[in-house]
Design an enzyme around this catalytic site. Sequence first.
Site, short mmCIF file in Angstrom:
data_model
loop_
_atom_site.label_atom_id
_atom_site.label_comp_id
_atom_site.label_asym_id
_atom_site.label_seq_id
_atom_site.Cartn_x
_atom_site.Cartn_y
_atom_site.Cartn_z
N ASN A 1 0.87 -1.18 0.00
CA ASN A 1 0.00 0.00 0.00
C ASN A 1 0.91 1.22 0.00
O ASN A 1 1.48 1.58 1.03
CB ASN A 1 -0.89 -0.03 1.27
CG ASN A 1 -1.70 1.24 1.43
OD1 ASN A 1 -1.76 2.07 0.54
ND2 ASN A 1 -2.33 1.38 2.60
N LYS B 1 0.15 4.22 -0.21
CA LYS B 1 -0.51 5.41 0.36
C LYS B 1 -0.31 6.58 -0.61
O LYS B 1 -0.21 6.36 -1.82
CB LYS B 1 0.02 5.67 1.77
CG LYS B 1 -0.09 4.39 2.64
CD LYS B 1 0.11 4.60 4.08
CE LYS B 1 -0.05 3.27 4.82
NZ LYS B 1 0.07 3.39 6.26
N HIS C 1 -9.30 1.07 5.32
CA HIS C 1 -8.00 1.27 5.98
C HIS C 1 -8.20 2.21 7.17
O HIS C 1 -9.02 3.13 7.11
CB HIS C 1 -7.01 1.88 4.98
CG HIS C 1 -5.61 1.86 5.48
ND1 HIS C 1 -5.14 2.80 6.37
CD2 HIS C 1 -4.59 1.00 5.28
CE1 HIS C 1 -3.87 2.51 6.67
NE2 HIS C 1 -3.53 1.42 6.02
N GLU D 1 -6.59 4.65 8.18
CA GLU D 1 -6.39 6.07 7.88
C GLU D 1 -7.67 6.67 7.29
O GLU D 1 -7.98 7.84 7.53
CB GLU D 1 -5.19 6.25 6.94
CG GLU D 1 -3.88 6.05 7.70
CD GLU D 1 -2.73 5.51 6.88
OE1 GLU D 1 -2.78 5.53 5.64
OE2 GLU D 1 -1.76 5.05 7.52
N GLU E 1 -4.78 -4.81 10.91
CA GLU E 1 -3.80 -3.75 11.08
C GLU E 1 -4.10 -3.02 12.39
O GLU E 1 -4.97 -2.14 12.43
CB GLU E 1 -3.87 -2.75 9.93
CG GLU E 1 -3.45 -3.33 8.60
CD GLU E 1 -2.93 -2.26 7.63
OE1 GLU E 1 -1.95 -2.52 6.97
OE2 GLU E 1 -3.52 -1.15 7.57
N GLY F 1 2.80 2.48 10.85
CA GLY F 1 3.72 3.61 10.68
C GLY F 1 4.44 4.03 11.94
O GLY F 1 5.07 5.08 11.98
N SER G 1 3.93 -1.94 10.44
CA SER G 1 5.39 -1.95 10.64
C SER G 1 6.03 -3.29 10.32
O SER G 1 6.96 -3.71 11.01
CB SER G 1 5.73 -1.50 12.07
OG SER G 1 5.27 -0.18 12.29
#
Length: 253
Positions: free
Chosen positions: A16, A18, A102, A104, A174, A180, A215
């Site tokens: 991904n 992003k 996701h 985010e 996730e 991240g 990560s």
Amino acid sequence: MNKTSNAKRRQLVVGNWKMNGNQQLNAELLAKVVAGWQGEHQAEVVVCPPSPYLLPAFEKISGSSIMLGAQNLSQYDSGAYTGEVSAQMLAELHCKFVIIGHNERRRLQGETDEQVAQKFMAAQRASLIPILCVGESSAQREQGRHLDVIGAQLKAVCSQVGCDVFANAVVAYEPVWAVGTGKTATPQQAEEVHRFIRSQLGEVAETVRILYGGSVKASNAEQLFAIPDIDGALLGGASLDADEFLKICKAAD
Ligand code: 13P
């Protein structure tokens, strides 16, 4: 790598990207990835560039076994939805997969479980394979609510159309606190959640690929992939570095 316990499921590594990259960087990255992933492989590899780069990315990967995915889609099939991209449009641009829900997007765009479920179904209407992201925040984990949260995220789909739709889908666990941040779930934490997710997927559970994301690096991929209910990875940062990405793909292979 051999895992006897899940011989039915092919390992899957998804990058991904992003909102990163540009035409030149993408071309360089994909040239290296394609060169390093020639021939036949056990594991499947997918790259998910930002939407404007889907077609140029497809041109770079065509002829290889690497597949294309998108990072998001509209829950609607067409109409007055300025700025949105439909599942059919993604399919026409040769996408096979699409990331849905996701964290985010759930956190920054306020996507609800219900909208995510609608996007899941929109993807399947266009024969795209949804990669449904689920996961808890650090506060939810500290309160011991992580399985409840993940259960509700899965139920949002199962309660509308039944769990059998997961036969043509992928789930990605996730944990929000691991994305991240450099913090990875411990093998015990990942194992507990992956086993739980599988237990929620009804009759098709044993065939569903459940990825871990958060990560993941070349240095921890082997250990994660050795866990029986982990069927691959959803990568952020590591997918932007060809060497690192290829090492993880090879660890899954
Ligand atoms: P990182 O691998 O950068 O933690 O991101 C994971 C992720 O969000 C993939 O969707």
